[in-house]
Design an enzyme around this catalytic site. Structure first.
Site, PDB file in Angstrom:
ATOM      1  N   ASP A  94      49.471 143.431  42.559  1.00 19.54           N
ATOM      2  CA  ASP A  94      50.271 143.521  43.780  1.00 19.54           C
ATOM      3  C   ASP A  94      50.816 142.174  44.264  1.00 19.54           C
ATOM      4  O   ASP A  94      51.130 142.017  45.448  1.00 19.54           O
ATOM      5  CB  ASP A  94      49.467 144.216  44.885  1.00 19.54           C
ATOM      6  N   ASP A 155      52.939 152.177  41.243  1.00 19.56           N
ATOM      7  CA  ASP A 155      53.258 151.226  42.314  1.00 19.56           C
ATOM      8  C   ASP A 155      53.770 149.901  41.756  1.00 19.56           C
ATOM      9  O   ASP A 155      54.519 149.172  42.401  1.00 19.56           O
ATOM     10  CB  ASP A 155      52.013 150.930  43.173  1.00 19.56           C
TER      11      ASP A 155
HETATM   12  N1  GLY Z   1      50.099 150.313  46.361  1.00 18.95           N
HETATM   13  C1  GLY Z   1      49.062 151.020  46.974  1.00 18.95           C
HETATM   14  C2  GLY Z   1      49.531 152.107  47.847  1.00 18.95           C
HETATM   15  O1  GLY Z   1      50.679 152.470  47.852  1.00 18.95           O
HETATM   16  O2  GLY Z   1      48.690 152.623  48.572  1.00 18.95           O
END
Ligand code: GLY
Length: 373
Positions: A94, A155
């Site tokens: 992330d 994601d």
């Molecule tokens: N990237 C983690 C979520 O969308 O909760």
């Protein structure tokens, strides 16, 4: 004309409310509200994946208003995040969510070298998570036993723009190669024939072979976690914007068609398009993220097609504006009824990235956006 009125109203309300909220939230990195007051994920919680979004809100507001309070608040947050860069176990895929709306946004607006340096450190770390045999970026960490070495999640499509940015800055093709190889793998293994997407896919980390998919934050295996659909819709579109490869535009459109076909009559989005009718839990973040992606598609396709995506985005945003926005000056959040994961204990609360993407979408419609991704 009537359409334009509520959009302008939303923009004005965001600016008025966020000025007050920013003043009283100094020093915080908010994730959610508790009794209407932002909590603070600085300090021990500095590695949380959402910690860039408050910075993103600050840069969007600075770009729209020129008010220095927003720039100063964003810079303070960016500096605090240096602690995250120094905690290896706190780094995961992330990095895009953490450093694109903070250091990279700062660099894009101010040209500050220290911000560029932060962005590059984060991009190199993200590139280091690439599995060259399976051609995917590893998502999460584990306890050092390799149990999640083969896990990739949808994601991550939203983190690839950090690599595209690093490529655009350095012209080192490795960043581009890693981003596009991951996007190709995601296109092949995450998007299903009907345009819905898996949340988690597990590959054999040694041979690269597909093993299985998991329901992840959605209802279950084979279900359709709406925020995951939104990450895919917007994420593939971003890969198209950075590369010009039509394959990614088509991938984004396939997911968009599935998403649009599943928008309920109310315009409000459930946590999973395949969840049971009851409880009817919602996730407003999915609506706001999908709206951003739909607006980007609308900008790039022919006029004949554009209205399909644009109208769907407006439908989602208008439903949020009319039914899920909190404009009370004494309450720190804007969007209500956000959900992190279907099987969590807590549902329908306030989450900072819901506010971020709602603001980004309204800024897209009013030409006030700084492009973060
Ligand atoms: N990237 C983690 C979520 O969308 O909760």
């Amino acid at each position: 004309m009537q359409e334009q009125l509520w959009i302008q109203e939303a923009s004005d309300k965001i600016k008025r409310k966020m000025r007050l909220v920013t003043e009283r939230s100094q020093g915080k990195i908010p994730y959610k509200t508790v009794n209407g007051v932002f909590d603070d994920w600085s300090g021990e919680k500095i590695c949380w994946w959402t910690n860039g979004f408050w910075g993103g809100i600050m840069w969007q507001l600075y770009h729209a208003t020129g008010d220095s309070i927003y720039m100063e608040t964003a810079k303070e947050l960016e500096k605090k995040q240096d602690a995250n860069l120094m905690i290896n176990g706190g780094m995961d895929h992330d990095s895009g969510f953490r450093w694109l709306p903070t250091a990279v946004a700062d660099y894009r607006l101010t040209g500050r070298e220290e911000s560029k340096n932060r962005g590059m450190r984060a991009a190199c770390d993200l590139a280091g998570r690439f599995n060259p045999v399976g051609r995917f970026i590893r998502a999460w960490n584990d306890k050092g036993d390799g149990s999640r070495a083969g896990w990739a999640i949808i994601d991550c499509m939203m983190n690839l723009p950090l690599l595209y940015w690093a490529y655009e800055e350095t012209r080192d093709p490795r960043f581009l190669q890693i981003a596009t190889m991951h996007a190709d793998t995601a296109e092949k293994y995450f998007i299903r024939p009907d345009g819905s997407v898996n949340h988690i896919v597990e590959f054999n980390a040694v041979t690269g072979e597909f093993i299985q998919s998991f329901g992840g934050q959605g209802y279950g295996v084979g279900s359709s976690w709406t925020r995951g659909q939104a990450w895919a819709l917007y994420g593939f579109m971003l890969s198209y914007l950075h590369t010009g490869n039509e394959k990614y535009l088509n991938a984004s459109k396939r997911v968009a068609h599935y998403f649009i076909a599943n928008i309920p009559e109310s315009g409000l989005i459930p946590v999973d398009f395949r969840q049971p009718a009851e409880p009817a839990w919602e996730d407003s973040t999915a609506a706001a993220i999908a709206a951003c992606g739909l607006l980007e598609i609308a900008r790039k396709v022919s006029e004949n097609e554009a209205h399909v995506y644009h109208d769907a985005a407006l439908r989602l945003l208008k439903a949020l504006y009319e039914k899920r926005c909190n404009w009370d000056d004494n309450c720190d959040n804007i969007l209500e009824k956000c959900t992190a994961a279907y099987h969590d204990k807590e549902h329908e609360f306030t989450i900072i990235y819901g506010d971020y993407y709602f603001i980004e979408a309204i800024w897209k419609l009013t030409d006030q956006e700084i492009f973060i991704w």
